[in-house]
Each structure stands twice: as structure tokens, then as C-alpha cells.
Motif scaffolding. Sequence first.
Motif, PDB file in Angstrom:
ATOM      1  N   LEU A   1     -12.248   8.955  27.336  1.00  0.00           N
ATOM      2  CA  LEU A   1     -13.362  10.168  28.357  1.00  0.00           C
ATOM      3  C   LEU A   1     -12.157  10.632  29.169  1.00  0.00           C
ATOM      4  O   LEU A   1     -12.434  11.770  29.976  1.00  0.00           O
ATOM      5  CB  LEU A   1     -14.110   9.047  29.144  1.00  0.00           C
ATOM      6  CG  LEU A   1     -15.269  10.029  29.860  1.00  0.00           C
ATOM      7  CD1 LEU A   1     -16.557   9.780  29.275  1.00  0.00           C
ATOM      8  CD2 LEU A   1     -16.283   9.628  31.192  1.00  0.00           C
ATOM      9  N   LEU A   2     -11.688   9.718  29.962  1.00  0.00           N
ATOM     10  CA  LEU A   2     -10.460  10.332  31.123  1.00  0.00           C
ATOM     11  C   LEU A   2      -9.753  10.849  30.423  1.00  0.00           C
ATOM     12  O   LEU A   2      -9.355  12.106  31.141  1.00  0.00           O
ATOM     13  CB  LEU A   2     -10.327   9.352  32.346  1.00  0.00           C
ATOM     14  CG  LEU A   2     -11.874   8.624  33.342  1.00  0.00           C
ATOM     15  CD1 LEU A   2     -11.119   7.604  33.892  1.00  0.00           C
ATOM     16  CD2 LEU A   2     -11.759   9.509  33.853  1.00  0.00           C
ATOM     17  N   GLU A   3      -8.765  10.890  29.738  1.00  0.00           N
ATOM     18  CA  GLU A   3      -7.278  11.063  29.029  1.00  0.00           C
ATOM     19  C   GLU A   3      -7.905  12.253  28.105  1.00  0.00           C
ATOM     20  O   GLU A   3      -7.252  13.521  27.910  1.00  0.00           O
ATOM     21  CB  GLU A   3      -7.135  10.289  28.058  1.00  0.00           C
ATOM     22  CG  GLU A   3      -6.360   8.832  28.501  1.00  0.00           C
ATOM     23  CD  GLU A   3      -7.765   7.823  28.327  1.00  0.00           C
ATOM     24  OE1 GLU A   3      -6.819   6.606  28.669  1.00  0.00           O
ATOM     25  OE2 GLU A   3      -8.952   8.339  28.762  1.00  0.00           O
ATOM     26  N   ASP A   4      -9.089  12.504  27.650  1.00  0.00           N
ATOM     27  CA  ASP A   4      -9.631  13.976  26.637  1.00  0.00           C
ATOM     28  C   ASP A   4     -10.466  15.003  27.933  1.00  0.00           C
ATOM     29  O   ASP A   4     -10.995  15.523  27.769  1.00  0.00           O
ATOM     30  CB  ASP A   4     -10.413  12.920  25.278  1.00  0.00           C
ATOM     31  CG  ASP A   4      -9.501  12.687  24.735  1.00  0.00           C
ATOM     32  OD1 ASP A   4      -8.629  13.137  24.911  1.00  0.00           O
ATOM     33  OD2 ASP A   4     -10.399  12.039  23.266  1.00  0.00           O
ATOM     34  N   HIS A   5     -10.863  14.391  29.465  1.00  0.00           N
ATOM     35  CA  HIS A   5     -11.020  15.542  29.985  1.00  0.00           C
ATOM     36  C   HIS A   5     -12.977  15.721  29.678  1.00  0.00           C
ATOM     37  O   HIS A   5     -12.872  17.073  29.877  1.00  0.00           O
ATOM     38  CB  HIS A   5     -10.672  16.651  29.916  1.00  0.00           C
ATOM     39  CG  HIS A   5      -8.878  16.634  30.231  1.00  0.00           C
ATOM     40  ND1 HIS A   5      -8.459  15.869  31.633  1.00  0.00           N
ATOM     41  CD2 HIS A   5      -7.847  16.652  29.579  1.00  0.00           C
ATOM     42  CE1 HIS A   5      -7.008  16.229  31.133  1.00  0.00           C
ATOM     43  NE2 HIS A   5      -6.645  16.276  29.757  1.00  0.00           N
TER      44      HIS A   5
ATOM     45  N   GLU B   1      -2.139  11.432  15.812  1.00  0.00           N
ATOM     46  CA  GLU B   1      -1.956  12.133  16.568  1.00  0.00           C
ATOM     47  C   GLU B   1      -2.640  13.832  15.546  1.00  0.00           C
ATOM     48  O   GLU B   1      -3.785  14.617  16.294  1.00  0.00           O
ATOM     49  CB  GLU B   1      -0.632  12.552  17.212  1.00  0.00           C
ATOM     50  CG  GLU B   1      -0.854  13.663  18.467  1.00  0.00           C
ATOM     51  CD  GLU B   1       0.949  13.670  18.704  1.00  0.00           C
ATOM     52  OE1 GLU B   1       1.037  14.831  19.043  1.00  0.00           O
ATOM     53  OE2 GLU B   1       1.738  12.747  19.036  1.00  0.00           O
ATOM     54  N   LYS B   2      -2.295  13.846  14.720  1.00  0.00           N
ATOM     55  CA  LYS B   2      -3.279  15.315  13.879  1.00  0.00           C
ATOM     56  C   LYS B   2      -4.526  14.846  13.967  1.00  0.00           C
ATOM     57  O   LYS B   2      -5.340  15.460  13.761  1.00  0.00           O
ATOM     58  CB  LYS B   2      -2.153  15.168  12.443  1.00  0.00           C
ATOM     59  CG  LYS B   2      -0.777  15.687  12.781  1.00  0.00           C
ATOM     60  CD  LYS B   2      -0.064  16.427  11.673  1.00  0.00           C
ATOM     61  CE  LYS B   2       1.134  16.758  11.929  1.00  0.00           C
ATOM     62  NZ  LYS B   2       2.286  16.806  10.541  1.00  0.00           N
ATOM     63  N   LEU B   3      -4.582  13.476  13.342  1.00  0.00           N
ATOM     64  CA  LEU B   3      -6.323  13.308  13.072  1.00  0.00           C
ATOM     65  C   LEU B   3      -7.092  13.432  14.113  1.00  0.00           C
ATOM     66  O   LEU B   3      -8.249  14.344  14.700  1.00  0.00           O
ATOM     67  CB  LEU B   3      -6.730  12.083  12.792  1.00  0.00           C
ATOM     68  CG  LEU B   3      -7.829  11.037  13.132  1.00  0.00           C
ATOM     69  CD1 LEU B   3      -8.714  12.184  11.336  1.00  0.00           C
ATOM     70  CD2 LEU B   3      -7.666  10.046  12.138  1.00  0.00           C
ATOM     71  N   ASN B   4      -6.565  13.372  15.818  1.00  0.00           N
ATOM     72  CA  ASN B   4      -7.997  12.624  16.937  1.00  0.00           C
ATOM     73  C   ASN B   4      -7.382  15.267  17.215  1.00  0.00           C
ATOM     74  O   ASN B   4      -8.037  15.080  17.836  1.00  0.00           O
ATOM     75  CB  ASN B   4      -6.269  12.903  17.319  1.00  0.00           C
ATOM     76  CG  ASN B   4      -6.906  10.916  17.643  1.00  0.00           C
ATOM     77  OD1 ASN B   4      -7.380  10.473  16.817  1.00  0.00           O
ATOM     78  ND2 ASN B   4      -6.015  10.452  18.293  1.00  0.00           N
ATOM     79  N   GLN B   5      -5.978  15.711  16.983  1.00  0.00           N
ATOM     80  CA  GLN B   5      -6.463  17.260  17.530  1.00  0.00           C
ATOM     81  C   GLN B   5      -7.749  18.012  16.117  1.00  0.00           C
ATOM     82  O   GLN B   5      -7.950  19.209  16.977  1.00  0.00           O
ATOM     83  CB  GLN B   5      -5.167  17.281  16.505  1.00  0.00           C
ATOM     84  CG  GLN B   5      -3.964  17.526  17.721  1.00  0.00           C
ATOM     85  CD  GLN B   5      -2.844  17.975  17.356  1.00  0.00           C
ATOM     86  OE1 GLN B   5      -2.889  18.329  16.012  1.00  0.00           O
ATOM     87  NE2 GLN B   5      -1.489  17.637  18.239  1.00  0.00           N
TER      88      GLN B   5
ATOM     89  N   SER C   1     -18.454  20.010  10.034  1.00  0.00           N
ATOM     90  CA  SER C   1     -16.909  20.775  10.666  1.00  0.00           C
ATOM     91  C   SER C   1     -15.304  19.479  10.527  1.00  0.00           C
ATOM     92  O   SER C   1     -14.939  19.863  10.569  1.00  0.00           O
ATOM     93  CB  SER C   1     -16.990  21.084  12.069  1.00  0.00           C
ATOM     94  OG  SER C   1     -17.025  19.532  12.771  1.00  0.00           O
ATOM     95  N   CYS C   2     -15.401  18.565  10.579  1.00  0.00           N
ATOM     96  CA  CYS C   2     -13.899  17.753  10.124  1.00  0.00           C
ATOM     97  C   CYS C   2     -13.863  17.346   9.050  1.00  0.00           C
ATOM     98  O   CYS C   2     -13.050  16.835   7.852  1.00  0.00           O
ATOM     99  CB  CYS C   2     -14.037  16.602  11.294  1.00  0.00           C
ATOM    100  SG  CYS C   2     -14.136  17.249  12.812  1.00  0.00           S
ATOM    101  N   TYR C   3     -14.703  17.420   7.789  1.00  0.00           N
ATOM    102  CA  TYR C   3     -14.576  17.028   6.604  1.00  0.00           C
ATOM    103  C   TYR C   3     -13.575  17.592   6.024  1.00  0.00           C
ATOM    104  O   TYR C   3     -12.436  16.898   5.805  1.00  0.00           O
ATOM    105  CB  TYR C   3     -16.441  17.423   6.289  1.00  0.00           C
ATOM    106  CG  TYR C   3     -16.369  16.617   4.253  1.00  0.00           C
ATOM    107  CD1 TYR C   3     -16.171  15.510   4.282  1.00  0.00           C
ATOM    108  CD2 TYR C   3     -16.134  17.192   3.428  1.00  0.00           C
ATOM    109  CE1 TYR C   3     -16.330  14.679   3.104  1.00  0.00           C
ATOM    110  CE2 TYR C   3     -16.209  16.708   1.607  1.00  0.00           C
ATOM    111  CZ  TYR C   3     -15.782  15.524   1.717  1.00  0.00           C
ATOM    112  OH  TYR C   3     -15.917  15.363   0.452  1.00  0.00           O
ATOM    113  N   GLU C   4     -13.240  18.695   5.795  1.00  0.00           N
ATOM    114  CA  GLU C   4     -12.795  19.374   5.027  1.00  0.00           C
ATOM    115  C   GLU C   4     -10.548  19.507   5.271  1.00  0.00           C
ATOM    116  O   GLU C   4     -10.095  18.902   4.746  1.00  0.00           O
ATOM    117  CB  GLU C   4     -12.855  20.540   4.698  1.00  0.00           C
ATOM    118  CG  GLU C   4     -14.258  21.082   3.910  1.00  0.00           C
ATOM    119  CD  GLU C   4     -14.246  20.232   2.228  1.00  0.00           C
ATOM    120  OE1 GLU C   4     -12.668  20.418   1.607  1.00  0.00           O
ATOM    121  OE2 GLU C   4     -14.218  20.063   1.059  1.00  0.00           O
TER     122      GLU C   4
END
Length: 200
Positions: free
Chosen positions: A119-123, A83-87, A46-49
Motif C-alpha cells: 500500500l505504501l510502496e505503491d503510493h 518487475e515487468k508483471l508488476n508494471q 485490461s491486463c489479460y493480453e
Amino acid sequence: MMITIGITGGVGAGKSTVLDFLEEKYQAYVMKADEIGHLVMEPGQSCYEPVIALFGRQIIKNDKTIDRRQVSDVVFSHPELLEKLNQIIHPAVKQYIREQLAVKKQQGQKICVVEAALLLEDHYQEFCDTIWYIHTDEEIRIRRLMENRGYTREKSVSIIASQAPETFFRENADYVVVNNGDFAQTRRQIEEGIRKYETL
């Protein structure tokens, strides 16, 4: 009944040791967010493209996989791209874990373990029954990073300083495992943590 344990803690805390023990003694099914993050960037995933669209086609290697080292070098000097990559990556990782948990529950798996630095920051507590914090004294963590990863003392200290403080983990965790090097002691704490759930 299946229980899902979320495992977190700072770098050098020895989380892998805890995961290995849970896998060996309790046949826990272990998922590491980092590894899944690599998986969702593979061709056809899913994240490749979206990742290629963000960084450009120059990050594609000859074998069509994404050059993660190149991506890492770029985001190191461009925090806004990180930040964009993490999104892109983080929601895909969580979705993958949710799907795997549903499959494992159907298969009758008793214990699933999810490990993530954020783990906590990303809920991740949204789908974990309990959150375990693996605590190790800072000086021991520094020594482990220097010995196991070849980092300088300065680099080790700065990485630790960039992560969430001890108080944040303790306030948000349901259970604390102290892992200062005496594994017999660590093992007893893990067994105690599992026993709490077996008696429910």
C-alpha cells in the motif's frame, strides 16, 4: 462524507480479521488489491493480453484463463519478469480502485477500505484519507503462518524478513492497530480509529 481507509501490515498480521470487522460492524466496502490483481487478469480485462504477451501463450489454460500458478513459478526464478508483471498489474489495480471509490461515493457509501501489502510502496495514500498499520509481534506472525498456511518456521521467517521493516510502517501510517490475538482489544482500537473520523 465518505472516508477511505488504507490498511497495510506484514504477512500474518491478521489484516483479514480487521477487514471482516469493519465490514460487519460499519458496513464498510472492502477492496483487496490481491483479489483485484486476479480480476484484472481475467479474459476481457485490461491486463489479460499484456500478461500473455509477456509470458507467452503457454500460460493460457483450457478455459482461456491465465494459469496464475505457472506465472508465479516463472517470476519466482526470474525477478526481472516480476518487475515487468508488476508494471502491468499495479497501475491497473489502482485504476480499478479509483473507479470503484468514485462509484461508491456517488452511491453514498460511508466507509471504504483498501487493503494492499504494498500500500505504501505503491503510493495508495494518494486516494486514502488515512493509513492504518496492523501490527502483530513477529513471533505471533510466525506461529500464525505455520498454523494457518502450513509453512515451516524457516519459510515464515524468510517471508517476514523480505517485507518492509516495522519502522517503515510506523513512520508512514496515521494509525496503528495492535493485533496480538486478544480480539476485544483489537476491536476497541478499530472503534477508536473510526470514532476519530466520525467526530470530524
